[in-house]
Design a protein around this motif. Sequence first.
Motif, short mmCIF file in Angstrom:
data_model
loop_
_atom_site.label_atom_id
_atom_site.label_comp_id
_atom_site.label_asym_id
_atom_site.label_seq_id
_atom_site.Cartn_x
_atom_site.Cartn_y
_atom_site.Cartn_z
N ILE A 26 33.29 46.57 10.10
CA ILE A 26 34.73 46.33 10.28
C ILE A 26 35.45 46.49 8.95
O ILE A 26 36.53 47.09 8.88
CB ILE A 26 34.98 44.95 10.91
CG1 ILE A 26 34.50 44.94 12.36
CG2 ILE A 26 36.44 44.56 10.83
CD1 ILE A 26 34.47 43.56 13.00
N ILE A 27 34.86 45.97 7.89
CA ILE A 27 35.47 46.08 6.55
C ILE A 27 35.60 47.55 6.15
O ILE A 27 36.65 47.97 5.64
CB ILE A 27 34.66 45.28 5.51
CG1 ILE A 27 34.82 43.78 5.76
CG2 ILE A 27 35.07 45.64 4.09
CD1 ILE A 27 33.89 42.91 4.94
N ILE A 28 34.57 48.34 6.40
CA ILE A 28 34.61 49.77 6.06
C ILE A 28 35.71 50.46 6.87
O ILE A 28 36.49 51.25 6.32
CB ILE A 28 33.23 50.41 6.32
CG1 ILE A 28 32.23 49.91 5.28
CG2 ILE A 28 33.33 51.93 6.29
CD1 ILE A 28 30.78 50.30 5.58
N ASP A 31 39.09 49.52 5.46
CA ASP A 31 39.34 50.24 4.21
C ASP A 31 39.79 51.68 4.50
O ASP A 31 40.70 52.19 3.84
CB ASP A 31 38.09 50.25 3.33
CG ASP A 31 37.83 48.90 2.67
OD1 ASP A 31 38.75 48.06 2.64
OD2 ASP A 31 36.69 48.70 2.18
N ARG A 32 39.16 52.31 5.47
CA ARG A 32 39.54 53.68 5.84
C ARG A 32 40.96 53.72 6.41
O ARG A 32 41.74 54.62 6.09
CB ARG A 32 38.56 54.26 6.84
CG ARG A 32 37.22 54.60 6.25
CD ARG A 32 36.29 55.18 7.28
NE ARG A 32 34.97 55.41 6.70
CZ ARG A 32 33.87 55.55 7.39
NH1 ARG A 32 33.91 55.51 8.71
NH2 ARG A 32 32.72 55.76 6.80
N ILE A 33 41.27 52.75 7.25
CA ILE A 33 42.61 52.67 7.83
C ILE A 33 43.64 52.44 6.72
O ILE A 33 44.71 53.06 6.71
CB ILE A 33 42.69 51.57 8.90
CG1 ILE A 33 41.88 51.97 10.12
CG2 ILE A 33 44.13 51.27 9.28
CD1 ILE A 33 41.71 50.87 11.15
N ALA A 34 43.32 51.58 5.78
CA ALA A 34 44.24 51.30 4.66
C ALA A 34 44.47 52.56 3.84
O ALA A 34 45.61 52.87 3.46
CB ALA A 34 43.69 50.17 3.79
N ALA A 35 43.39 53.30 3.57
CA ALA A 35 43.55 54.55 2.80
C ALA A 35 44.40 55.55 3.57
O ALA A 35 45.28 56.21 2.99
CB ALA A 35 42.17 55.15 2.49
#
Length: 98
Positions: A26-28, A31-35
């Motif tokens: 979920i964290i990964i 992070d991808r969504i944030a990027a």
Amino acid sequence: MVESAGHTFQSIADAVESLSGQIQGIIITIDRIAAGSQGLVSSVQNVDNAARENAGETQTVSAATGEQSASMQEIAAASKVLATTATDMQAAVSDFKV
């Protein structure tokens, strides 16, 4: 009973480890969504900057067009004066005989 408790604790440890792996996934993903979101924000800012620049250039073109229109009106008025002067001069010259 100790053996049963050992199996239970092992099951709990396996569940915690599985949950930890899911949380890591979920964290990964976050992070991808944030990027991706940051890229989207950057793109929107670029579009906003281009729109603002375009608006400024449009105002400049509009002002230049207004100035050209005023100049054309002045030229038209001067042309009428010159035409009247030429007609008057022709009439004055026609009075002379050689």
